[in-house]
Design an enzyme around this catalytic site. Structure first.
Site, PDB file in Angstrom:
ATOM      1  N   ASP A   1       0.864  -1.174   0.000  1.00  0.00           N
ATOM      2  CA  ASP A   1       0.000   0.000   0.000  1.00  0.00           C
ATOM      3  C   ASP A   1       0.901   1.224   0.000  1.00  0.00           C
ATOM      4  O   ASP A   1       2.090   1.134   0.325  1.00  0.00           O
ATOM      5  CB  ASP A   1      -0.890  -0.003   1.259  1.00  0.00           C
TER       6      ASP A   1
ATOM      7  N   GLU B   1      -5.072   9.286   9.479  1.00  0.00           N
ATOM      8  CA  GLU B   1      -3.661   9.252   9.897  1.00  0.00           C
ATOM      9  C   GLU B   1      -3.479   9.904  11.273  1.00  0.00           C
ATOM     10  O   GLU B   1      -2.624   9.527  12.044  1.00  0.00           O
ATOM     11  CB  GLU B   1      -2.783   9.985   8.880  1.00  0.00           C
TER      12      GLU B   1
ATOM     13  N   CYS C   1     -10.613   3.464  -1.036  1.00  0.00           N
ATOM     14  CA  CYS C   1      -9.320   3.902  -0.514  1.00  0.00           C
ATOM     15  C   CYS C   1      -9.046   3.105   0.751  1.00  0.00           C
ATOM     16  O   CYS C   1      -9.966   2.883   1.551  1.00  0.00           O
ATOM     17  CB  CYS C   1      -9.368   5.402  -0.209  1.00  0.00           C
TER      18      CYS C   1
HETATM   19  N1  DGL Z   1      -3.662   3.939  -0.179  1.00  0.00           N
HETATM   20  C1  DGL Z   1      -4.296   4.942  -0.977  1.00  0.00           C
HETATM   21  C2  DGL Z   1      -5.477   4.356  -1.726  1.00  0.00           C
HETATM   22  O1  DGL Z   1      -6.030   3.339  -1.336  1.00  0.00           O
HETATM   23  C3  DGL Z   1      -4.740   6.127  -0.157  1.00  0.00           C
HETATM   24  C4  DGL Z   1      -3.652   7.037   0.337  1.00  0.00           C
HETATM   25  C5  DGL Z   1      -2.829   7.676  -0.755  1.00  0.00           C
HETATM   26  O2  DGL Z   1      -3.247   8.672  -1.354  1.00  0.00           O
HETATM   27  O3  DGL Z   1      -1.748   7.164  -1.000  1.00  0.00           O
HETATM   28  O4  DGL Z   1      -5.863   4.881  -2.732  1.00  0.00           O
END
Ligand code: DGL
Length: 261
Positions: free
Chosen positions: A7, A151, A183
């Site tokens: 991720d 966060e 997300c």
């Molecule tokens: N991990 C990202 C997503 O699922 C979210 C955070 C980012 O913008 O990197 O799209």
């Protein structure tokens, strides 16, 4: 042998948690690219380059047998490239999320929320249109403030509720009955969203990926190893990590480690 999950940061620990609970003996290596998060407002080329580097690290160093691209933004732009590049099953979150939304929605009015990158790629919209036989109406909205709120650990503060309403009222007013949380961070806000919109069906990528993993025809050699790698240690990292997965072994690696493989 093992599976890898990557991720852009720590939001993907929602996916890690769900996989770890469903496959208690599976070896799981998680890479959160915390030094370069967010991916959601980067260009397509940059997202692809970062994704190839993260995947390459897990494949080359830990011999993973399958890769889960937990990040919706990375899944939106890089999945086909990763599938071509690495000779193992590569699973993304877009197709299972879209399928689950179609299964849950009765009125075929579906909301999709995600980063600017995911929404701008139209990955969910195109997938929903391709796999649905019905005339599905899709309403998309980027929700960039959700990531910093999560966060910061502001999971159910009144500010979070205000921001959720600011983003989601508009979609709910369009008559959606199903919302895709596109997300990795957003499942952390699921309870708040459910409290504000109890009628809404919620699609959570950390849940929908499980079926695809179960369908993989792989004999995993399992020892129940759990290992989290991060490329930088932000102040909020440990709070969120402990909230999501508790005391899992974590190691900070250098960005040069993943860029040089
Ligand atoms: N991990 C990202 C997503 O699922 C979210 C955070 C980012 O913008 O990197 O799209």
């Amino acid at each position: 042998m093992s599976i890898g999950i990557f991720d852009s940061g720590i939001g993907g620990l929602t996916v890690f948690k769900s996989i770890a609970e469903n496959f208690p003996d599976l070896d799981i290596y998680y890479l959160g690219d915390t030094a370069r998060v967010p991916y959601g407002n980067k260009s397509k080329d940059t997202i692809i380059r970062y994704s190839v580097e993260c995947a390459g690290y897990l494949v080359n160093k830990y011999n993973i047998e399958a890769l889960v691209v937990a990040c919706n933004t990375a899944s939106s732009y890089s999945l086909d490239i990763l599938k071509k590049r690495f000779n193992i099953p590569v699973l993304g979150v877009i197709v299972p999320g879209a399928k689950n939304a179609l299964k849950k929605s009765k009125n075929k009015k579906i909301g999709v929320i995600g980063t600017y990158g995911t929404i701008g790629s139209n990955s969910y919209l195109n997938t929903l249109k391709t796999i649905s036989d019905d005339d599905v109406q899709i309403y998309q909205k980027p929700c960039p403030l959700f990531v910093p709120l999560v966060e910061e650990g502001m999971v159910d503060s009144h500010i979070t509720k205000m921001v959720v309403k600011e983003y989601l009222d508009e979609l709910v007013e369009k008559g959606i009955d199903t919302l895709i949380l596109g997300c990795t961070h957003y499942p952390v806000l699921k309870d708040v969203i459910k409290e504000l919109y109890p009628e809404l069906n919620i699609v959570d990528s950390s849940e929908v990926i499980i079926e695809d993993l179960k369908n993989l025809d792989i004999n995993f050699n399992e020892n129940g190893i759990r290992h989290i790698f991060i490329t930088d240690e932000s102040p909020s990292f440990h709070t969120l990590k402990n909230l999501l997965v508790g005391n899992v072994k974590t190691e900070k690696i250098e960005l040069s480690d993943i860029c040089s493989l």
